[in-house]
Design a protein around this motif. Structure first.
Motif, PDB file in Angstrom:
ATOM      1  N   HIS A   5       0.841  -1.191   0.000  1.00 19.20           N
ATOM      2  CA  HIS A   5       0.000   0.000   0.000  1.00 19.20           C
ATOM      3  C   HIS A   5       0.882   1.250   0.000  1.00 19.20           C
ATOM      4  CE1 HIS A   5      -3.811  -2.147   0.913  1.00 19.20           C
ATOM      5  NE2 HIS A   5      -2.985  -3.004   1.500  1.00 19.20           N
ATOM      6  N   ILE A   6       0.642   2.130  -0.967  1.00 13.07           N
ATOM      7  CA  ILE A   6       1.368   3.392  -1.054  1.00 13.07           C
ATOM      8  C   ILE A   6       0.380   4.524  -0.836  1.00 13.07           C
ATOM      9  CG2 ILE A   6       2.772   4.895  -2.509  1.00 13.07           C
ATOM     10  CD1 ILE A   6       3.775   2.452  -3.982  1.00 13.07           C
ATOM     11  N   ASN A 122       1.229  -3.291  -9.594  1.00 15.33           N
ATOM     12  CA  ASN A 122       0.216  -3.846  -8.675  1.00 15.33           C
ATOM     13  C   ASN A 122       0.293  -3.307  -7.249  1.00 15.33           C
ATOM     14  OD1 ASN A 122      -1.064  -5.508 -10.637  1.00 15.33           O
ATOM     15  ND2 ASN A 122       0.619  -6.983 -10.439  1.00 15.33           N
ATOM     16  N   TYR A 123       0.843  -2.119  -7.087  1.00 14.50           N
ATOM     17  CA  TYR A 123       0.736  -1.466  -5.788  1.00 14.50           C
ATOM     18  C   TYR A 123      -0.683  -0.932  -5.620  1.00 14.50           C
ATOM     19  CZ  TYR A 123       5.829  -1.502  -5.348  1.00 14.50           C
ATOM     20  OH  TYR A 123       7.154  -1.889  -5.250  1.00 14.50           O
ATOM     21  N   GLN A 124      -1.164  -0.927  -4.395  1.00 11.27           N
ATOM     22  CA  GLN A 124      -2.456  -0.317  -4.096  1.00 11.27           C
ATOM     23  C   GLN A 124      -2.207   1.124  -3.664  1.00 11.27           C
ATOM     24  OE1 GLN A 124      -5.409  -2.736  -1.968  1.00 11.27           O
ATOM     25  NE2 GLN A 124      -3.941  -4.440  -1.993  1.00 11.27           N
ATOM     26  N   ILE A 167      -5.370   9.818  11.900  1.00 11.62           N
ATOM     27  CA  ILE A 167      -5.738   9.814  10.485  1.00 11.62           C
ATOM     28  C   ILE A 167      -5.078   8.641   9.761  1.00 11.62           C
ATOM     29  CG2 ILE A 167      -3.906  11.410   9.745  1.00 11.62           C
ATOM     30  CD1 ILE A 167      -5.916  12.574   7.720  1.00 11.62           C
ATOM     31  N   PHE A 168      -3.887   8.273  10.191  1.00 11.82           N
ATOM     32  CA  PHE A 168      -3.203   7.128   9.597  1.00 11.82           C
ATOM     33  C   PHE A 168      -3.858   5.815  10.024  1.00 11.82           C
ATOM     34  CE2 PHE A 168      -0.140  10.541   9.369  1.00 11.82           C
ATOM     35  CZ  PHE A 168       0.465  10.352   8.132  1.00 11.82           C
ATOM     36  N   ALA A 177      -4.843  -1.998   5.023  1.00 18.15           N
ATOM     37  CA  ALA A 177      -3.379  -2.014   5.024  1.00 18.15           C
ATOM     38  C   ALA A 177      -2.853  -2.199   6.437  1.00 18.15           C
ATOM     39  CB  ALA A 177      -2.843  -0.711   4.434  1.00 18.15           C
ATOM     40  N   ARG A 178      -1.588  -2.550   6.529  1.00 23.54           N
ATOM     41  CA  ARG A 178      -0.882  -2.608   7.806  1.00 23.54           C
ATOM     42  C   ARG A 178       0.327  -1.688   7.718  1.00 23.54           C
ATOM     43  NH1 ARG A 178      -0.996  -7.754   6.219  1.00 23.54           N
ATOM     44  NH2 ARG A 178       1.284  -7.873   6.289  1.00 23.54           N
TER      45      ARG A 178
END
Length: 231
Positions: A5-6, A122-124, A167-168, A177-178
């Motif tokens: 996850h980016i 394929n990064y989200q 917020i994160f 995501a983790r």
């Protein structure tokens, strides 16, 4: 692949806020005939607006003022520097700015290319932004960026602001995501990079201005194309 996850920041990182804000203010300067009010130079007006906007945003991100105050006071204080004490005009310009700014579509060089590159690998991709919900969505639409991001996390919806960890954590919850498989990309050391540190996330400082960083990031780039060396 370490990261899945980016999380991108929007303004000043990929969407060229400075260029778009300047173009919008130039439109407002003409629409409201500010030359007739004694402001003979748009660059001077823009300099005063930028000065007050930066300081008010700092107060907003620290929780000292609310959104509405930020929106109109940056106009009020800029006009006041030219001895124009017109609260109605300040509110009119504030409304006009928020209506017209999202219609601008300037992005930083290589923005579309890097988003295509990361998508192909394929990064989200997601956004975490301190901007206002409706305004940020319009910016994405008009700059043709909305299709790249699966989730858009705004301070308005999350009820928190970067660099606060909340917020994160909200973003983690919304995206699945983790922290260990995520990374934050942004231009603001105090909001984006410190925010990532606060939650234990890796980060990339996009140093468009070539400044000396006062907060350490995991990576630093000066141009968006350099992200290809990380991902």
């Amino acid at each position: 692949m370490k990261y899945q996850h980016i999380f991108f920041d929007l303004d000043h990182t990929i969407w060229d806020f400075e260029a778009n804000a300047k173009a919008t203010l130039l439109d407002l300067y003409a629409q409201h005939r500010l030359t007739d009010r004694g402001i003979e130079s748009f660059p001077l007006f823009f300099e005063r607006y930028s000065y007050h906007n930066e300081r008010l945003w700092d107060r907003y991100t620290k929780g000292f003022i609310k959104q509405d105050e930020l929106r109109w006071k940056r106009m009020w204080l800029a006009l006041l520097d030219f001895k124009i004490a017109d609260e109605m005009l300040s509110h009119q310009m504030a409304v006009g700015f928020l209506e017209q700014l999202p219609l601008k579509n300037a992005v930083f060089p290589y923005t579309i290319e890097i988003l295509n590159y990361l998508t192909a690998k394929n990064y989200q991709l997601h956004l975490i932004t301190n901007g206002f919900e409706a305004v940020q969505q319009k910016k994405l639409y008009n700059a043709q960026l909305q299709g790249f991001f699966q989730k858009v996390i705004t301070s308005e919806v999350s009820n928190s602001l970067k660099p606060n960890k909340e917020i994160f954590l909200f973003a983690m919850e919304q995206t699945g995501a983790r922290v260990e498989n995520s990374i934050m990309i942004g231009d603001n050391l105090d909001a984006d990079i410190q925010g990532a540190i606060n939650v234990g996330m890796d980060s990339v400082f996009v140093n468009h201005l070539g400044i000396q960083p006062h907060i350490p990031s995991t990576y630093m780039v000066h141009h968006l194309q350099q992200l290809e060396s990380i991902f």
